[in-house]
Design an enzyme around this catalytic site. Structure first.
Site, PDB file in Angstrom:
ATOM      1  N   ALA A 140       0.835  -1.202   0.000  1.00  0.00           N
ATOM      2  CA  ALA A 140       0.000   0.000   0.000  1.00  0.00           C
ATOM      3  C   ALA A 140       0.869   1.251   0.000  1.00  0.00           C
ATOM      4  O   ALA A 140       1.187   1.813   1.042  1.00  0.00           O
ATOM      5  CB  ALA A 140      -0.935  -0.016   1.201  1.00  0.00           C
ATOM      6  N   GLU A 399       4.896  -0.075 -10.939  1.00  0.00           N
ATOM      7  CA  GLU A 399       6.298  -0.230 -10.503  1.00  0.00           C
ATOM      8  C   GLU A 399       7.229   0.726 -11.245  1.00  0.00           C
ATOM      9  O   GLU A 399       8.385   0.396 -11.539  1.00  0.00           O
ATOM     10  CB  GLU A 399       6.752  -1.679 -10.631  1.00  0.00           C
ATOM     11  CG  GLU A 399       6.037  -2.597  -9.647  1.00  0.00           C
ATOM     12  CD  GLU A 399       6.616  -3.983  -9.566  1.00  0.00           C
ATOM     13  OE1 GLU A 399       7.851  -4.112  -9.485  1.00  0.00           O
ATOM     14  OE2 GLU A 399       5.821  -4.941  -9.577  1.00  0.00           O
ATOM     15  N   THR A 401       6.520   4.185 -14.024  1.00  0.00           N
ATOM     16  CA  THR A 401       6.100   4.395 -15.407  1.00  0.00           C
ATOM     17  C   THR A 401       7.305   4.422 -16.345  1.00  0.00           C
ATOM     18  O   THR A 401       8.452   4.581 -15.910  1.00  0.00           O
ATOM     19  CB  THR A 401       5.363   5.733 -15.541  1.00  0.00           C
ATOM     20  OG1 THR A 401       6.284   6.786 -15.229  1.00  0.00           O
ATOM     21  CG2 THR A 401       4.162   5.815 -14.605  1.00  0.00           C
TER      22      THR A 401
END
Length: 432
Positions: A140, A399, A401
Site C-alpha cells: 500500500a 512499478e 512508469t
C-alpha cells in the site's frame, strides 16, 4: 499449447543449473490448474494455488527464511532472492495466465518488506503462510496525489501512547480484495509543502523521504476500509481508507523514517521481473500471430506469404529477443552483485530500468501487431490477442512508469560518466 518459451533455454549464458531445473517444471501441464480459475475469475483460489500445490511463492522468500534453495548461487545475504527465478516464473505466467502473474508479483511486493525489515516475530508470523498461499499480502504505497512522486504521500501515522494511529487513503492497490495483510507506507514526520521548485523543492523532497515509515497492518483491523476498483482487466485492485486505525509499535517495519528506502529496495528487487512478464505476454502474442497467419488464407495464399506480414513478424521477433537480453542481463547482474558493494552493483538500477522500460514498451508494440495481423478477430472480446492487448497496458505504468524509468536511466548514465571522468578534467570543465 506446446512448451513455453523461457529465457533460460534461449539465453543459457545468463542462467545456472537451478534455473534450468525450475524451467523444466514450468510446463503448460504443470500450470494447467490455473486456467479454470482464471476463466472463472476466482482470484482468491488462484492466489492460494500458487502457494500450494504449485510452490511458486517459495521463490519470493530467501532460502534462509524458508524459501526455495538457491544452491549457493546468490550473494551471502539472508535477504537476497533469486531474481532470475522470478524472471522465469513471470515469463511463464505471462504466457499462460497474466492474472496469476499480477497476483504473484504483488504477493512478492507485499512480503519482501517483511524479509528486508521485519522483526524475527513478524517473519515467523507471516512468511510461512505467505509461502503456502494461506496468506496474501498487498503493498500500500500509491495515493490519489502520490503516484510517481512517492515522497509527497499524505497518509499519516501519529504516535499515541505505545502505538500509532493511521489516517489516510491509498488507491490502485493490487490484491486488496484478497489481502490478509497490508504493508502500509505512512508519513511519520511533517507533510511536504505544496509549490516551490528547483533546488528547494528537491531538498524538501529529500526531507519528505526521511519522514516515511512502513507498517504491517491486518486488512481486517478496525479503522481499515476497502473497496474494489474495476479495471480494463479483471485484476484484484482497490482503494484503502484508514480512519484512526490503531497499530502497536511492534507493527512497524524497520526504523522510523526508513519507509522510503524500504519501498525503493522492494521495487528494485521486483522491477526487472515486470519486464519478464511483458516478455511472456509478447511471446504468447507472437506465437498466436504465427499460428494465425500460417493458417489464414487471403488472396489465394496463406497470410504468412505476404511480404508485409513477414516484415511484422521479423520486427516482433527481433524486439522480443532484444527485450529478453535486457531482462536477463539485469537479472544476472542483480543476482551476482550484492547491493552493499560498490562498482557494478551500484549500476543495477540503471539496467533494471532499461529492462523494464524496453520490455514493456516492446511488448505493447508486439501485441498491437498481433492484433493487427488477426484483423477483425483481433478485437473480438475473449480472443487471446484481445485479452493480451488489455493485459499488457498496466505494465507500462506500475512499478515505475516508462517516463520514470527514463529519468532513472539518464541519472545512472550521467553519474557513471561523471565517475569515469578524471578529476583534473572535471576541474577544467568547471572553470570554463
Amino acid at each position: 499449447m506446446s512448451g513455453l518459451a523461457l529465457s533460460s533455454a534461449e539465453l543459457p549464458v545468463f542462467f545456472e543449473e537451478r534455473h534450468a531445473a525450475l524451467a523444466a517444471r514450468l510446463t503448460p501441464e504443470a500450470l494447467a490448474p490455473l486456467a479454470p480459475l482464471v476463466e472463472a475469475r476466482d482470484a482468491a483460489a488462484l492466489a492460494r494455488s500458487m502457494g500450494e500445490p504449485l510452490g511458486l511463492y517459495a521463490h519470493l522468500v530467501p532460502e534462509a527464511l524458508g524459501g526455495a534453495p538457491s544452491g549457493g548461487g546468490l550473494p551471502a545475504d539472508a535477504t537476497a532472492i533469486d531474481v532470475r527465478s522470478l524472471v522465469l516464473i513471470r515469463e511463464a505466467l505471462g504466457q499462460v495466465a497474466p492474472l496469476a502473474d499480477a497476483i504473484f508479483a504483488v504477493q512478492g511486493l507485499g512480503s519482501y518488506p517483511i524479509v528486508l525489515a521485519g522483526s524475527d516475530a513478524q517473519r515467523r508470523a507471516i512468511l510461512p503462510d505467505v509461502l503456502s498461499g494461506r496468506r496474501i499480502g498487498a503493498f500500500a504505497l500509491t495515493e490519489p496525489e502520490a503516484g510517481s512522486d512517492v515522497a509527497s504521500l499524505r497518509t499519516e501515522a501519529r504516535r499515541e501512547g505505545d502505538g500509532w494511529v493511521l489516517d489516510g487513503e491509498k488507491v490502485l492497490i493490487s490484491n486488496v480484495p484478497l489481502a490478509h495483510h497490508l504493508v502500509v507506507f505512512a508519513r511519520t514526520g511533517a507533510p511536504p509543502h505544496d509549490g516551490g521548485g528547483g533546488a528547494a523543492r528537491e531538498r524538501e523532497r529529500g526531507g519528505g523521504r526521511a519522514a516515511i515509515t512502513a507498517f504491517l497492518v491486518d486488512s481486517g483491523a478496525e479503522g481499515v476500509a476497502s473497496e474494489p476498483l474495476p479495471m480494463s482487466v479483471p485484476h484484484p485492485i482497490g482503494r484503502l481508507r484508514f480512519e484512526r486505525c490503531r497499530v502497536p509499535d511492534s507493527a512497524r517495519l524497520g526504523e522510523v523514517g526508513g519507509g522510503f528506502k524500504l519501498a525503493m529496495r522492494t521495487l528494485d528487487a521486483f522491477r526487472i521481473s515486470v519486464g519478464a512478464a511483458a516478455n511472456g505476454m509478447a511471446a504468447r502474442a507472437l506465437r498466436e500471430a504465427i499460428a494465425h497467419v500460417t493458417r489464414r488464407r487471403q488472396f489465394g495464399a496463406p497470410l504468412s506469404e505476404q511480404q508485409m506480414v513477414r516484415a511484422y513478424l521479423a520486427e516482433m521477433a527481433t524486439e522480443l529477443d532484444a527485450a529478453r537480453l535486457l531482462v536477463a542481463r539485469a537479472a544476472h547482474k542483480r543476482d551476482t552483485a550484492p547491493e552493499k558493494t560498490a562498482g557494478p552493483a551500484a549500476r543495477v538500477s540503471t539496467e533494471a530500468a532499461m529492462a523494464k522500460m524496453f520490455a514493456t514498451e516492446a511488448a505493447q508494440r508486439i501485441i498491437d501487431r498481433a492484433v493487427q495481423l488477426h484483423g477483425g478477430m483481433g478485437v473480438i472480446e475473449g480472443t487471446e490477442v484481445e485479452r493480451l492487448y488489455r493485459e499488457i497496458r498496466p505494465l507500462r505504468i506500475y512499478e515505475g512508469t516508462t517516463e520514470i524509468q527514463k529519468l532513472i536511466i539518464a541519472k545512472g548514465i550521467l553519474e557513471r560518466a561523471a565517475a569515469e571522468t578524471p578529476a583534473d578534467e572535471r576541474a577544467r570543465d568547471g572553470a570554463r
